[in-house]
Design an enzyme around this catalytic site. Structure first.
Site, PDB file in Angstrom:
ATOM      1  CG  ASP A  18      -2.005  -1.055   1.130  1.00  0.00           C
ATOM      2  OD1 ASP A  18      -2.555  -1.252   0.039  1.00  0.00           O
ATOM      3  OD2 ASP A  18      -2.275  -1.704   2.158  1.00  0.00           O
ATOM      4  CE1 TYR A  19       5.455   5.453   2.897  1.00  0.00           C
ATOM      5  CE2 TYR A  19       6.851   4.631   1.131  1.00  0.00           C
ATOM      6  CZ  TYR A  19       6.556   5.597   2.076  1.00  0.00           C
ATOM      7  OH  TYR A  19       7.353   6.716   2.183  1.00  0.00           O
ATOM      8  CG  HIS A  20       6.532   0.855  -2.274  1.00  0.00           C
ATOM      9  ND1 HIS A  20       7.484   1.827  -2.485  1.00  0.00           N
ATOM     10  CD2 HIS A  20       6.997   0.094  -1.244  1.00  0.00           C
ATOM     11  CE1 HIS A  20       8.493   1.659  -1.632  1.00  0.00           C
ATOM     12  NE2 HIS A  20       8.219   0.624  -0.871  1.00  0.00           N
TER      13      HIS A  20
END
Length: 403
Positions: free
Chosen positions: A310-312
Site C-alpha cells: 500500500d505504501y508503494h
C-alpha cells in the site's frame, strides 16, 4: 570520545564500583515528585555507602565528595540519604536511597537538568575498602548519542527503568547483569542447553512457561519484556556462568568469552522490542502491517501500516498510511526516524523512555512526531506532556480502523 574512553579505562579496576542507569524524569526533577536527587538501588548503597543502609535511626545520611567529570565541573559534596520513614510508625511511607544536594556547591548541575532526562549516566564509586563508604564518586553523564553508543558497545543496551552495577573490571568486560531482574527458573527446551536460542524463539516460548496477568497491550508489553529478560538471563547463565566461575587461563580466553556475552546481549536488545510488538499486534487483532519495509532508498522503518504494498501504491491515500518507529529510548534518537517514510505525514514513535522534557517534546511536535508510550509509564512524564501521549492500545485501535 578520547576523554570518555580514557575515563572508562581509568575505572576499569577492582577498586571502582560502577552504577549505570538512564536518568528518569524523577531523577532530574522534571516531574516535580517527592523524590529529590538521583535514585540509587539498595544493592548499590550496600556496597558503596553501607553506613546509611540502616533502620536504626530515621533517614540516615552521609557526605560524599563527587565530581561530574563529563562536564568539566569541580568537586562538590553530595549527600547520600536513606529515606526510611516507612520503618517508623506514623512517619510516612518512603523507603528509598538517593543522592542529593547537586545544586548546593554550584547551580545548574547537569544531574538535575530536565533536558538530560533519558541520558545515560555512569556513577563510579571508589571503594578501596569493602565494608566502608566510598571515598569519592566520579560521574559521567553522556552528552550525546555518540557517547551513549560508545558505552553501550562495551556493556550492552541500558533499558529505561533498569540499571547495571558491578566492579569496574567486570562491568566494562561486558559481564554485568541488571540489578532489577533475577534469572527465571523455568523449564526450557533441552536443545537450548547446546544452542543459544534466537530472540524470536525466546519470545514465542514465553506463553508456555509464564502466566501473564495483564489483559491490555500497554501492560502486557512491559510484563512480557520483563519475563523475556528473566528467561534470557537464565539461558545466559546456563551457557556462560560455569566458565566465569572456573576462571580463565589467559587474557585472550577471557576477552573471547566477554565479547561473546556482549555481542549476544546487543543482538537481543536490537530486535526484542519490535518482536514483542509484532506478537501484540496480532494478539489484539492488528494483522495488516509490514515490518522493515523498504520505503525510499535504503530507508527501512520498523513498521508500515497497512502494508508495504500500500505504501508503494501511488493510488493508496496517504492519509491512511501509518508509520511506527521503535526506540527503547528516544532522547537524541528521535530525529533518526524523521525521513524514513516520505509519504507519511505524522510519524508515530513507540518508546519506553521514562519522561522527556517539555522543550524536547515541543521539538517532536514541530516535526510531526507523535509519542506512543505504554500507559503505566505516562505518570513519569511532566503534566504538560502527559495528556498528549498516545497509548499503545490507542495506536492499535487507530491502525485497525485503517481501510
Amino acid at each position: 570520545m578520547t576523554s570518555l574512553s580514557q575515563w572508562i579505562e581509568d575505572k576499569n579496576q577492582d577498586e571502582w564500583w560502577i552504577f549505570i542507569k538512564r536518568l528518569s524524569a524523577n531523577d532530574t526533577g522534571l516531574t516535580g515528585g517527592n523524590g529529590v536527587g538521583i535514585y540509587v538501588p539498595k544493592a548499590v548503597v550496600a556496597k558503596a555507602l553501607p553506613s546509611i543502609s540502616s533502620t536504626c535511626c530515621l533517614n540516615p545520611d552521609c557526605s560524599l565528595t563527587a565530581r561530574i567529570t563529563s562536564h568539566g565541573l569541580p568537586e562538590q559534596t553530595l549527600r547520600g540519604i536513606y529515606y526510611n520513614n516507612r520503618h517508623f510508625e506514623g512517619s510516612g511511607s518512603r523507603n528509598e536511597h538517593r543522592l542529593t544536594r547537586w545544586n548546593t556547591d554550584f547551580r545548574n548541575s547537569p544531574a538535575q537538568d530536565p533536558e538530560n532526562t533519558g541520558a545515560l549516566a555512569i556513577f563510579a564509586f571508589h571503594v578501596p575498602h569493602l565494608g566502608r563508604d566510598s571515598d569519592f564518586l566520579d560521574i559521567w553523564i553522556c552528552k550525546g548519542l555518540e557517547e551513549e553508543e560508545f558505552v553501550e558497545s562495551k556493556i550492552g543496551e541500558v533499558i529505561p527503568g533498569s540499571s547495571l552495577f558491578e566492579r569496574g573490571d567486570r562491568l566494562f568486560a561486558g559481564f554485568a547483569a541488571g540489578l532489577d531482574k533475577e534469572p527465571s527458573h523455568v523449564a526450557i527446551p533441552p536443545v537450548w542447553e547446546d544452542r543459544f536460542p534466537t530472540g524470536e524463539e525466546i519470545i514465542a516460548y514465553l506463553p508456555t512457561v509464564f502466566r501473564f496477568g495483564k489483559t491490555m497491550p500497554d501492560d502486557l508489553i512491559i510484563e512480557r519484556r520483563d519475563n523475556e529478560y528473566k528467561l534470557f538471563r537464565q539461558i545466559e547463565e546456563l551457557h556462560i556462568l560455569h566458565r566465569v566461575q572456573q576462571g580463565f587461563s589467559s587474557v585472550d580466553e577471557f576477552m573471547q568469552a566477554a565479547n561473546s556475552v556482549s555481542n549476544r546481549r546487543k543482538s537481543r536488545s536490537g530486535r526484542s522490542l519490535e518482536i514483542h510488538l509484532e506478537h501484540l499486534f496480532r494478539q489484539f487483532g492488528l494483522e495488516q502491517f509490514s515490518s522493515q519495509c523498504r520505503t525510499e532508498g535504503n530507508k527501512r522503518p520498523d513498521f508500515i501500516f497497512p502494508s508495504c504494498a500500500d505504501y508503494h501504491d501511488p493510488a493508496y491515500p496517504e492519509e491512511n498510511l501509518r508509520m511506527l518507529a521503535v526506540k527503547t529510548t528516544c532522547k537524541d534518537r528521535w530525529r533518526q526516524v524523521l525521513n524514513e517514510a516520505k509519504r507519511v505525514e505524522q510519524i508515530h514513535l513507540f518508546t519506553l523512555q521514562e519522561g522527556v522534557s517539555p522543550h524536547q517534546f515541543a521539538e517532536m511536535k514541530d516535526e510531526n512526531v507523535k509519542l506512543v508510550v505504554p500507559k503505566p509509564l505516562h505518570t513519569k512524564y511532566p503534566d504538560e506532556v502527559r495528556g498528549q501521549l498516545m497509548t499503545l492500545n490507542d495506536f492499535i485501535v487507530e491502525a485497525k480502523d485503517i481501510r
